[in-house]
Design an enzyme around this catalytic site. Sequence first.
Site, short mmCIF file in Angstrom:
data_model
loop_
_atom_site.label_atom_id
_atom_site.label_comp_id
_atom_site.label_asym_id
_atom_site.label_seq_id
_atom_site.Cartn_x
_atom_site.Cartn_y
_atom_site.Cartn_z
N GLU A 2 0.81 -1.22 -0.03
CA GLU A 2 -0.72 -0.17 0.19
C GLU A 2 0.77 1.05 0.23
OE1 GLU A 2 -2.94 0.15 2.82
OE2 GLU A 2 -4.14 -1.70 2.21
N HIS A 12 -9.01 9.61 2.87
CA HIS A 12 -8.87 8.78 1.97
C HIS A 12 -9.03 8.91 0.00
CE1 HIS A 12 -8.83 4.94 -0.17
NE2 HIS A 12 -8.38 4.34 1.18
N ARG A 63 -0.83 8.67 1.62
CA ARG A 63 -1.81 9.43 1.09
C ARG A 63 -2.48 10.62 1.42
NH1 ARG A 63 -5.41 5.27 4.91
NH2 ARG A 63 -5.52 3.69 4.25
N HIS A 73 -11.58 10.27 6.19
CA HIS A 73 -11.45 8.94 6.29
C HIS A 73 -10.77 8.57 7.98
CE1 HIS A 73 -10.79 4.49 5.36
NE2 HIS A 73 -8.89 5.01 5.34
N ARG A 87 -1.52 9.12 8.80
CA ARG A 87 -1.70 7.88 8.95
C ARG A 87 -0.97 7.14 7.94
NH1 ARG A 87 -5.58 3.64 8.74
NH2 ARG A 87 -6.44 4.81 7.18
C1 LIG Z 1 -13.65 2.26 5.14
C2 LIG Z 1 -12.68 1.76 5.63
C3 LIG Z 1 -11.26 0.74 5.15
C4 LIG Z 1 -10.68 0.98 6.50
N1 LIG Z 1 -9.49 0.35 5.65
C5 LIG Z 1 -8.44 0.26 6.53
C6 LIG Z 1 -7.53 -0.91 6.07
O1 LIG Z 1 -7.88 -1.53 5.33
N2 LIG Z 1 -6.03 -1.16 7.08
C7 LIG Z 1 -6.20 -0.64 8.73
O2 LIG Z 1 -5.85 -0.24 9.38
N3 LIG Z 1 -7.32 0.59 9.08
C8 LIG Z 1 -8.42 1.08 7.23
N4 LIG Z 1 -9.36 1.72 8.65
C9 LIG Z 1 -9.25 2.62 9.78
C10 LIG Z 1 -9.99 1.43 10.42
O3 LIG Z 1 -10.86 0.27 10.48
C11 LIG Z 1 -10.29 2.70 12.20
O4 LIG Z 1 -9.16 3.43 12.26
C12 LIG Z 1 -10.23 1.13 13.41
O5 LIG Z 1 -10.87 0.13 12.47
C13 LIG Z 1 -11.24 1.88 14.74
O6 LIG Z 1 -11.32 1.07 15.28
P1 LIG Z 1 -11.74 1.21 16.81
O7 LIG Z 1 -11.94 -0.02 17.67
O8 LIG Z 1 -10.63 2.02 16.98
O9 LIG Z 1 -13.09 1.86 16.47
P2 LIG Z 1 -14.66 1.31 15.98
O10 LIG Z 1 -13.75 0.45 14.71
O11 LIG Z 1 -15.28 2.68 15.02
O12 LIG Z 1 -15.57 1.00 16.82
C14 LIG Z 1 -16.09 1.99 17.50
C15 LIG Z 1 -16.94 1.39 18.63
O13 LIG Z 1 -17.44 2.40 19.24
C16 LIG Z 1 -18.41 2.23 19.99
N5 LIG Z 1 -19.06 3.76 20.37
C17 LIG Z 1 -18.68 4.88 19.95
N6 LIG Z 1 -19.58 5.82 20.52
C18 LIG Z 1 -19.63 5.46 21.44
C19 LIG Z 1 -20.26 4.93 22.55
N7 LIG Z 1 -20.40 6.87 23.41
N8 LIG Z 1 -20.44 4.46 23.72
C20 LIG Z 1 -20.53 3.69 23.85
N9 LIG Z 1 -20.46 2.84 22.38
C21 LIG Z 1 -19.88 3.46 21.82
C22 LIG Z 1 -19.42 2.06 18.14
O14 LIG Z 1 -20.58 1.54 18.65
C23 LIG Z 1 -18.13 1.10 17.73
O15 LIG Z 1 -18.79 0.07 18.21
C24 LIG Z 1 -10.60 1.51 7.85
C25 LIG Z 1 -11.99 2.74 7.81
C26 LIG Z 1 -12.91 2.42 6.74
C27 LIG Z 1 -13.70 3.64 7.47
#
Ligand SMILES: Cc1cc2nc3c(=O)[nH]c(=O)nc-3n(C[C@H](O)[C@H](O)[C@H](O)COP(=O)(O)OP(=O)(O)OC[C@H]3O[C@@H](n4cnc5c(N)ncnc54)[C@H](O)[C@@H]3O)c2cc1C
Length: 484
Positions: free
Chosen positions: A115, A227, A268, A325, A360
């Site tokens: 990537e 993105h 990016r 993104h 990032r």
């Molecule tokens: C389309 C897309 C593709 C991506 N592809 C990649 C990739 O290939 N590789 C990579 O490294 N990264 C990628 N990313 C980025 C990566 O997916 C995210 O940075 C990462 O998954 C974030 O994970 P997280 O657990 O921090 O949050 P999230 O997965 O966003 O989860 C957040 C959680 O918090 C909960 N929540 C929020 N507020 C509250 C609240 N007040 N009370 C209770 N629950 C709450 C939500 O419901 C959810 O369950 C991508 C992102 C997107 C959108």
Amino acid sequence: MGPGRSDLVVVGAGAAGLFACLSAAREGARVTLVSARPLAETASYWAQGGLAAALAIEDAPERHLEDTLAAGRGLVRRSAAETLCNEAPARFRELEALGVRFDADRHGHLSLGLEGGHGVRRVAHAGGSATGRRILRQLSADVAEHEAIEVLEGARAAALVKHEGRAVGVRLEDGRGLAARGVVLATGGAAALWSRTTNPPGSFGSGLLLARAAGAALADLEFAQFHPTAVVGIKGREGFLISEAVRGEGATLHDARGERFVDELAPRDAVARAIFRTLREQDLTAVHLDMRHVDPGHFPNVVAALRDAGLDPATELVPVAPASHYAMGGVVSDLDGRSGVDGLYAVGECACTGLHGANRLASNSLSECFVFGRRAALGALDDPEPADVPDGAPPEPPLAPAPTRETRRAMWAHAGLERDAEGLQPLLDDPHPLARLVARCALFREETRGAHARADHPDLDPALDLRHTVVDAGSEAPRLEEWA
Ligand SMILES: Cc1cc2nc3c(=O)[nH]c(=O)nc-3n(C[C@H](O)[C@H](O)[C@H](O)COP(=O)(O)OP(=O)(O)OC[C@H]3O[C@@H](n4cnc5c(N)ncnc54)[C@H](O)[C@@H]3O)c2cc1C
């Protein structure tokens, strides 16, 4: 322990939250997981490309570190990046041991993707471009089955509860109080504060506002990654992300004349900005991604999503443009996820360890979720026994309101790929508290660096190398800080 009491409350069921739960439960802890939205609405579930880890024979954590530092444009906190690069391979093996099956080549060797910004093939993926889905299904099944983990689905954290200066639990929107030794925020990023986004609507930074209300500092909010290639103008697929890995496999970008205008594998911010300028110069809404020569079998969910929407990427060009993104900024946290408030931890995209600096490196964020999710979960178990958190009314008005359509549009128009003081100024009066803070930080940083491009300050200011923009709780005035 009685009802409403556990060792750890984890808020958020994305990659970071689920992994934190499992890491703590494996140590014998009792965990309560609070999740506002269904699994399929987490950014983690939507992740396509994969997770970055130095797994190839020709690779090493030091090389991964070099690429992370280069992408972050003089703002990466080296200690955080070292932690990520050193520990990502072990977390990858742990995921494998949990049963996640990563893609292999036809000889049965792990297949690693390339990537933008990575000097070698380093991105492990599962199900082609269904990496997030595959990993999350496994982790959530493990969490659901674990007898030490209680899952509260459809429950939103409305506030953090403190006792004698420590975070001792969470108040849910329905008034329930949850007590724990430590609270791990894993609430995801804030990219959906902008109207054009690749993220689910719940990614509007609620954890940042809850942490701030509890006394934690936020940092680097001006660094929002756009993105380069999100779908434009295809009904039902607006903002759908076409993974960077597609360009890693040879897909090319073309302007209105059909000409290539950028190195598709540049970091990016460079690719996104080149597209942004091409759109402006040629008065377009989209450029075209040519993935006709890419094996559709490598990206089954991208191809299926586009075909479902009536476009066949094996024979047609895909209209794409940048979209908001990823939030590099978040709750200031150390290498064990500790915020400035005792007992409060932040991991995954809602945290700001300084690891990503100003930009990032692709696929470092999933790895971050596992590396720092685990570290925080283990760290929190040494915190003191939980205090009582009785039920009670949640704060009114809410501490972390969803942004309105007007706020989201204003963010896109004035705090987007290129900003200037004139556009940012009116955002300081926006009704949304996080939108105001992003604007303040973006105004404060009078330079162009990584994802933060100021049209009125187009050059990088070396005096700002390694200097993070911190906003303390109770203040809207950013200040600069260097982190060890
Ligand atoms: C389309 C897309 C593709 C991506 N592809 C990649 C990739 O290939 N590789 C990579 O490294 N990264 C990628 N990313 C980025 C990566 O997916 C995210 O940075 C990462 O998954 C974030 O994970 P997280 O657990 O921090 O949050 P999230 O997965 O966003 O989860 C957040 C959680 O918090 C909960 N929540 C929020 N507020 C509250 C609240 N007040 N009370 C209770 N629950 C709450 C939500 O419901 C959810 O369950 C991508 C992102 C997107 C959108």
